[in-house]
Design a protein around this motif. Structure first.
Motif, PDB file in Angstrom:
ATOM      1  N   SER A  79      31.560  59.568  49.365  1.00  0.00           N
ATOM      2  CA  SER A  79      31.942  58.704  48.239  1.00  0.00           C
ATOM      3  C   SER A  79      32.057  59.525  46.955  1.00  0.00           C
ATOM      4  O   SER A  79      32.925  59.265  46.121  1.00  0.00           O
ATOM      5  N   VAL A  82      35.308  61.476  47.265  1.00  0.00           N
ATOM      6  CA  VAL A  82      36.526  60.667  47.289  1.00  0.00           C
ATOM      7  C   VAL A  82      36.604  59.746  46.072  1.00  0.00           C
ATOM      8  O   VAL A  82      37.493  59.873  45.230  1.00  0.00           O
ATOM      9  N   VAL A  83      35.665  58.808  45.960  1.00  0.00           N
ATOM     10  CA  VAL A  83      35.729  57.793  44.902  1.00  0.00           C
ATOM     11  C   VAL A  83      35.537  58.411  43.523  1.00  0.00           C
ATOM     12  O   VAL A  83      36.324  58.169  42.599  1.00  0.00           O
ATOM     13  N   MET A 132      41.861  55.652  49.356  1.00  0.00           N
ATOM     14  CA  MET A 132      41.556  54.658  48.320  1.00  0.00           C
ATOM     15  C   MET A 132      42.709  53.664  48.144  1.00  0.00           C
ATOM     16  O   MET A 132      42.909  53.134  47.043  1.00  0.00           O
ATOM     17  N   LEU A 222      33.771  52.975  48.772  1.00  0.00           N
ATOM     18  CA  LEU A 222      34.329  53.780  49.860  1.00  0.00           C
ATOM     19  C   LEU A 222      34.321  53.009  51.170  1.00  0.00           C
ATOM     20  O   LEU A 222      35.318  53.013  51.914  1.00  0.00           O
ATOM     21  N   CYS A 225      37.052  50.389  51.062  1.00  0.00           N
ATOM     22  CA  CYS A 225      38.381  51.004  51.186  1.00  0.00           C
ATOM     23  C   CYS A 225      38.665  51.407  52.635  1.00  0.00           C
ATOM     24  O   CYS A 225      39.763  51.164  53.160  1.00  0.00           O
TER      25      CYS A 225
END
Length: 295
Positions: A79, A82-83, A132, A222, A225
């Motif tokens: 997370s 990515v996020v 995402m 995450l 998504c």
């Protein structure tokens, strides 16, 4: 031992997301492909739990807690990769946009997100945008049009900004550091964060709560998504299977599926906006604690 080795972040940031992700994975693993309504049928969750009782480890509370905690660390790592990566490169760091006015347009957003010429960076950011997907659709399609991004990156008022910048320069003198370039993206906030946490203990509990909340919401974003992406791919493949089977209703519009995807889109973006809110509040709390420090 003066301090409990487990903090609120261990529960909100690791244990709960790991447990939720584990339950979802177990459910998807045992559920046969079908219409999207089956994935939201709670009676099927009960069937999965009943099947789980066939395994001895299922009834071990210690195993479930430890495995959820370990899985939560994995979710937290991805997370952040990515996020949080997506957020920082789309909006910039809160420590920067809180103190600077920004011109928001589709061109400025895209230029910031793909600011590095390296093909490796561009490829990775495209992959993250796909992961995402529900957030990307809303932020990059509706975010500018509906002023959502303007709301996220809104700066503090001029007086507070100038006061904070003066305090940052004073802090650098106190710590015998070079004055930070206020127009750069240098990670000076990391120094502010440690200084505030070590020297203003009254703020520690509040800061810990903000970190725990944005860690939890980042992980949940995450998970949401990934679930959205999985169901989207699964339903596309399911529709192809129906067409190959020459089902009469294969080409009919599944209004329930569309409604459920819209609901998931809304929920995922609410989780994401909540993460961004606490990410911003954490940074603002450090700035305001430093600004109002006595002495």
């Amino acid at each position: 031992m003066n301090k409990n080795p487990f903090s609120i972040y261990d529960f909100l940031g690791y244990l709960f997301p790991g447990l939720i992700f584990g339950v979802i994975m177990a459910f998807l693993w045992h559920l046969d492909r079908g219409p999207i309504q089956d994935y939201f049928d709670f009676s099927k969750y009960i069937d999965v739990f009943k099947k789980g009782k066939d395994y001895d480890w299922w009834e071990s509370t210690v195993f479930v807690i430890v495995s959820s905690y370990v899985l939560g660390h994995i979710v937290a790592y991805f997370s952040a990769s990515v996020v949080e990566y997506f957020t920082n490169h789309l909006f910039g760091y809160p420590s920067h946009y809180l103190l600077h006015e920004q011109e928001i347009s589709y061109r400025s957003i895209w230029n910031r997100y793909f600011e590095y010429p390296s093909m490796g960076n561009v490829f990775w950011r495209v992959v993250i945008s796909i992961i995402m997907l529900p957030v990307t659709l809303v932020m990059l399609v509706l975010g500018v049009k509906c002023s959502m991004i303007n709301f996220i990156v809104r700066p503090l008022d001029g007086y507070v900004r100038n006061s904070i910048l003066n305090k940052l320069n004073s802090l650098s003198d106190t710590l015998h550091l070079d004055n930070p370039d206020v127009n750069s993206n240098a990670d000076y906030h990391r120094i502010v964060m440690h200084y505030v946490y070590l020297n203003i203990p009254n703020c520690q509990r509040k800061i810990d709560n903000y970190v725990a909340m944005y860690g939890f919401l980042r992980a949940m974003t995450l998970i949401s998504c990934m679930l959205f992406d999985y169901l989207l791919i699964d339903q596309i493949l399911y529709s192809i299977d129906l067409i190959k089977s020459n089902e009469i209703d294969a080409c009919e519009i599944n209004r329930t599926a569309i409604l459920l995807f819209i609901v998931m889109l809304v929920i995922t973006n609410l989780l994401y906006m909540s993460f961004v809110k606490f990410y911003r509040r954490f940074t603002l709390e450090n700035y305001m604690a430093l600004l109002t420090e006595k002495g």
